[in-house]
Design an enzyme around this catalytic site. Sequence first.
Site, mmCIF file in Angstrom:
data_model
loop_
_atom_site.group_PDB
_atom_site.id
_atom_site.type_symbol
_atom_site.label_atom_id
_atom_site.label_comp_id
_atom_site.label_asym_id
_atom_site.label_seq_id
_atom_site.Cartn_x
_atom_site.Cartn_y
_atom_site.Cartn_z
ATOM 1 N N GLU A 285 29.224 33.727 -53.803
ATOM 2 C CA GLU A 285 28.534 33.222 -52.614
ATOM 3 C C GLU A 285 27.634 32.069 -53.023
ATOM 4 O O GLU A 285 26.545 32.262 -53.543
ATOM 5 C CB GLU A 285 27.708 34.324 -51.945
ATOM 6 N N GLN B 218 11.649 39.502 -53.177
ATOM 7 C CA GLN B 218 12.873 39.351 -53.971
ATOM 8 C C GLN B 218 12.546 38.573 -55.251
ATOM 9 O O GLN B 218 12.353 37.352 -55.198
ATOM 10 C CB GLN B 218 13.949 38.633 -53.132
ATOM 11 N N ASP C 236 26.127 37.609 -54.954
ATOM 12 C CA ASP C 236 25.235 36.973 -53.976
ATOM 13 C C ASP C 236 24.290 35.963 -54.609
ATOM 14 O O ASP C 236 23.718 36.208 -55.678
ATOM 15 C CB ASP C 236 24.416 38.073 -53.279
ATOM 16 N N ARG D 249 31.122 40.767 -54.193
ATOM 17 C CA ARG D 249 30.578 39.533 -53.619
ATOM 18 C C ARG D 249 29.274 39.230 -54.357
ATOM 19 O O ARG D 249 28.274 39.913 -54.200
ATOM 20 C CB ARG D 249 30.310 39.704 -52.132
ATOM 21 N N HIS E 54 18.387 38.160 -57.778
ATOM 22 C CA HIS E 54 17.080 38.819 -57.686
ATOM 23 C C HIS E 54 17.220 40.303 -57.436
ATOM 24 O O HIS E 54 18.261 40.774 -56.980
ATOM 25 C CB HIS E 54 16.249 38.198 -56.558
ATOM 26 N N ASP F 199 24.800 35.106 -41.691
ATOM 27 C CA ASP F 199 23.744 34.143 -41.998
ATOM 28 C C ASP F 199 23.669 33.037 -40.951
ATOM 29 O O ASP F 199 24.522 32.925 -40.081
ATOM 30 C CB ASP F 199 23.977 33.540 -43.391
ATOM 31 N N ASP G 231 15.554 42.066 -46.120
ATOM 32 C CA ASP G 231 16.424 40.895 -45.976
ATOM 33 C C ASP G 231 17.860 41.357 -45.685
ATOM 34 O O ASP G 231 18.810 40.935 -46.339
ATOM 35 C CB ASP G 231 16.359 40.027 -47.253
#
Length: 628
Positions: A308, A234, A266, A264, A166, A379, A123
């Site tokens: 995020e 994940q 996530d 950051r 995750h 993204d 990912d």
Amino acid sequence: MPQSEHDKKLFELRFERSRSDLFDMLDALYGQLPSYAAFCEALAGVMAKAWADRPEDLKWLDMRRDLSPDWFQRPEMIGYVFYIDRFAGDLKGVLEKLDYLESLGVTYVHFMPCLKPRPGDSDGGYSVMDYRAINPGYGTMADFEGVAAAFRSRGISICIDLVLNHTAKEHAWAEAARKGDAEKRDYYLLFDDRKLPDQYEETLHEVFPDTAPGNFTFDKTMKKWVWTSFNTHQWDLNWANPKVFLEIAEVMLFLANKGVDVLRLDAVAFMWKRLGTRCQSEPEVHMILQALRAVSRIVCPAVLHLEEAIVGPAEMLPYLGRGRHDGKEGNLAYHNSLMVQFWSSLASRDTGMMTHVMNSHFPEVLTNATYANYIRCHDDIGWAITKADAEAVGLSDTAHRAFLSDFYEGLFPGSFARGELFGFNPETGDKRMSGSLASLAGLERAIETGDKVAIDRAVERIIMGHALIAGFSGIPLIYMGDEIATLNDESYRDDPDKRHDSRWIHRPAMDWETVARVGRKDDGSPEARVFHGVRLILERRRATPELHAAYPLRILRSPHPGLLTFVHEAPTGPLLCAFNFTENELALPGSWVLLQGAEGFHDALSDAPLRLVDGNIAMKPYESLWIR
Ligand code: GLC
């Protein structure tokens, strides 16, 4: 190293400052558990150890930033986001690009996921198997420390991803869980049968409906269902278990001590699960994030948290801390609405909804926090437009979202864009969008047809996007290649690990040949015009103190539906920003500009006086003005 008396005192002082921010949250989250006292003691130990291990130069940085807490709100802050391999091969290569970044005026870089990912499809690196190691393809942790120090010496802060929701299913905790380790099984959310998962599914959404449908994955070894909000590899962490908090707090401080400036965090919205809800942005998520922030403020106050949470406007704001924790949760959060509304206004040539959304959901001023502003990132774009916001301006949310998808996929008649569908959900009709800034803004099509006017318009749209994020409150984040108008790259379709994920269309390797060409001179090509346009915008941002993010920003009702206007209420006088979202010339009445408090007609963006014709400022197609 033995600690000096001074260091001990400083730690105590910082502990005092954040004690209640930390323990009130932890009490509420975990206070009922029999292990709570031991957990608190272990956490205090982790923090004391991390402080003792903190390098001297970083302790100075802590002090510096504690003394100038607005350091990240200043107009000098300019961000750049890249994948290490796609930008420079590896960490050593990144060092060679320092001059380039500095020449753009960059003071903040986000190294896209750089911790050790699972092998194969990861990912884009967000499936992490070791939080304490750098991706071996990029280098080692020692290399990272060297790069961080080099960047620091040039005044550039480093942001890295810490995935909180995750781990990869190959992470040591998950491996142990699979082998039957009961303690580690409790780090994840496992179910013996489908009973509870089915109940949860009734209200859950799907993040990747086409490639990873559902939110649970059956693990054959354990014969259990594992909560997997994102991809099947994940595994969601169980944040109701204080051991998870402890582990992550330790990792966070470990990374801070390696020289990370911004973490950051996530996918934070998903961290807490509650039956009967979407399991996003539950109150406990904020409690955990506030507690983690307090941990950083005690041990490493130089470090910022960027949260995020790509959610609707009303849901996003609490990630910057509200109420009692005003300014004490995320220092930064992505302004997803600004991005979505930019594309929406561009397609419809109407800023009505944008103005409404910005006015009704966002305060004029934020405490010790600001936005991370972007037009494109790695993204997809999800059309986060609520029913209420659409209806407030007389639109249907479903129809408008469908229009935006069709427009940016290039299907809508007259569309200038070329994008690629992402995450189509046939059940809800939801369609998200991939594509580079330049391709979505029309450059790809225009170049193909050779239509010179269309090329001009596309270039202008791209430059306006850059001027918008540079002229808003917060840190503008330039996504790698967007400064040279990089187009979509179809080659991901040939890679079996990537072809299922259209987001790779806008993640090509940096085109250094183009950088070299346009850097030599502005040859009039679209790439050169964008590059020199962006450079100028960033230079002017640094020279415009009114853009400090601690000053109120007021969204105005524009004199024309195609114009977005807002004003920075700086103590030295207002700065009025105006953006023409149409391909037509528009007249901005000089009297209206004066009414908003402007004292003259100087454009801080071009650093030139504005010319009035018949009392109006003529705005060119897609023009941006920062009127002082
Ligand atoms: C974030 C990342 C995205 C990733 C997801 C899961 O949203 O930006 O790329 O797929 O988290 O980690």
